[in-house]
Design an enzyme around this catalytic site. Structure first.
Site, mmCIF file in Angstrom:
data_model
loop_
_atom_site.group_PDB
_atom_site.id
_atom_site.type_symbol
_atom_site.label_atom_id
_atom_site.label_comp_id
_atom_site.label_asym_id
_atom_site.label_seq_id
_atom_site.Cartn_x
_atom_site.Cartn_y
_atom_site.Cartn_z
ATOM 1 C CE LYS A 229 -3.287 -1.194 -0.624
ATOM 2 N NZ LYS A 229 -3.594 -1.981 -1.878
ATOM 3 N N GLY B 43 2.285 2.564 -2.872
ATOM 4 C CA GLY B 43 2.392 3.176 -4.200
ATOM 5 C C GLY B 43 3.032 2.238 -5.214
ATOM 6 C CD1 TRP C 267 1.741 6.612 -9.880
ATOM 7 C CD2 TRP C 267 1.906 7.233 -7.723
ATOM 8 N NE1 TRP C 267 1.801 7.980 -9.842
ATOM 9 C CE2 TRP C 267 1.901 8.383 -8.544
ATOM 10 C CE3 TRP C 267 1.991 7.380 -6.333
ATOM 11 C CZ2 TRP C 267 1.986 9.672 -8.006
ATOM 12 C CZ3 TRP C 267 2.070 8.664 -5.798
ATOM 13 C CH2 TRP C 267 2.068 9.792 -6.621
ATOM 14 C CB THR D 183 9.112 -8.428 -4.156
ATOM 15 O OG1 THR D 183 8.980 -9.303 -3.036
ATOM 16 C CG2 THR D 183 10.194 -7.411 -3.831
ATOM 17 C CG HIS D 184 4.184 -6.139 -1.193
ATOM 18 N ND1 HIS D 184 4.364 -4.883 -1.693
ATOM 19 C CD2 HIS D 184 2.911 -6.509 -1.529
ATOM 20 C CE1 HIS D 184 3.245 -4.504 -2.314
ATOM 21 N NE2 HIS D 184 2.358 -5.479 -2.236
ATOM 22 N NE ARG E 272 0.240 6.438 0.817
ATOM 23 C CZ ARG E 272 -0.988 6.097 0.422
ATOM 24 N NH1 ARG E 272 -1.290 4.809 0.223
ATOM 25 N NH2 ARG E 272 -1.906 7.017 0.213
ATOM 26 C CB SER F 22 -3.568 2.601 2.001
ATOM 27 O OG SER F 22 -3.777 2.024 0.747
ATOM 28 C CG PHE G 47 -5.685 8.717 -7.741
ATOM 29 C CD1 PHE G 47 -5.333 7.497 -7.178
ATOM 30 C CD2 PHE G 47 -7.013 9.123 -7.663
ATOM 31 C CE1 PHE G 47 -6.274 6.701 -6.556
ATOM 32 C CE2 PHE G 47 -7.965 8.332 -7.040
ATOM 33 C CZ PHE G 47 -7.585 7.121 -6.482
ATOM 34 C CE LYS H 69 -11.259 8.777 1.054
ATOM 35 N NZ LYS H 69 -11.273 9.321 2.426
#
Ligand code: PPS
Length: 289
Positions: free
Chosen positions: A43, A45, A48, A101-102, A124, A132, A223, A252
């Protein structure tokens, strides 16, 4: 939500059981020289940055970037057993691949470091990430129910959410940025000055793009534009995983939305804990929120 996934612990990180079940194959993922990895805490970005990188690599060619949904163009390594593209398809992709990857830095498959792959990290601020993530976990079944919010805040502070501690994630990638080939970026900076941050990404990837192309990429990745682009807004995500993807991926896209959820008391507890958990790093977010 009919079914809810559970969290377990792998190598000290809280992670969904579905991912843990395939951990060895994930950790032994074979990166190749030239692969680019987009690494983030959930969460932050990711989607994006995925769209930005795909457009940068393809010189801002929006048609090419319509060739498939974002999660097919840039596969998610840990999800290769949960949804397509699977490991076989990822292995069959031509080089150079762009992957997502996270995983925290110490659990990134070692082949990425062996081949000195470029890694783009997006961080972030904690409160917006938590906010988020709370909304995401309400609509996606891979993790336990996040309600009530108060309990979720407690779990987030302890790292008892998917992919573990936000604090360790952002700090450890920060420490690793000079040791490996890592570009460390911030969601809030991209929001504030997209052209400047996209230029950094392009430079890191060895792409020389004109101001016109940079401006075009900045426009295509706002966005509002991404939300209505079916190839970028993750609306094609399998319905059994995400019933209402618009509430999870393109919700959002703001800085400061945490103000809609945190009570004054929760904020006080969170900030005191934050100060402690972030006391051993030079990484700061204070001027970015
Ligand atoms: S995931 O599921 O972990 O990959 O999610 P991720 O893509 O990292 O994060 C989703 C949040 O990023 C916001 N987002 C954007 N913000 C600004 N501009 C653009 N173009 C953009 N694209 C995605 C998205 O709305 C989620 O944040 P929230 O705060 O929930 O809206």
């Amino acid at each position: 939500m009919a079914t809810r996934g559970k969290l377990t612990v792998v190598e000290g990180m809280a992670i969904s059981e579905a991912i843990a079940a395939n951990w060895d194959e994930i950790y032994n993922f074979q990166a190749r020289p030239g692969d680019v990895l987009i690494a983030t805490y959930p969460k932050s970005g990711t989607t994006w940055m995925q769209e930005i990188v795909d457009l940068v690599v393809h010189d801002g060619d929006e048609q090419i970037c319509q060739r498939g949904p974002i999660f097919e163009r840039i596969p998610f390594i840990e999800f290769s057993h949960v949804m397509k593209p699977g490991m076989e398809e990822i292995n069959a992709m031509p080089s150079p691949r762009i992957l997502k990857t996270h995983l925290p830095v110490q659990l990134v498959p070692p082949s990425f470091w062996r081949h000195k792959c470029k890694v783009i990290y997006v961080a972030r601020n904690a409160k917006d990430t938590l906010t988020s993530y709370f909304h995401f976990d309400k609509h996606v079944g891979i993790h336990p129910d996040p309600e009530p919010f108060e309990e979720y805040v407690r779990r987030f502070m302890k790292g008892d959410v998917g992919w573990g501690s936000w604090y360790d994630h952002v700090k450890d990638f920060w420490e690793a940025r000079d040791k490996h080939n890592i570009l460390y970026t911030f969601y809030e900076d991209i929001k504030k000055n997209p052209q400047q941050e996209i230029r950094k990404v392009a430079k890191f990837l060895g792409k020389e793009l004109s101001e016109d192309v940079l401006n075009k990429i900045a426009k295509l990745t706002t966005f509002e534009v991404m939300k209505t682009n079916p190839m970028a807004n993750a609306s094609g995500f399998p319905k059994e995983l995400v019933a209402q993807s618009e509430k999870c991926f393109m919700r959002k896209g703001k800085v400061g939305d945490w103000k809609t959820l945190f009570s004054a008391q929760q904020l006080e507890i969170f900030e005191a804990d934050y100060k402690q958990q972030m006391s051993n790093t030079t990484l700061t977010f204070s001027d970015k929120i």
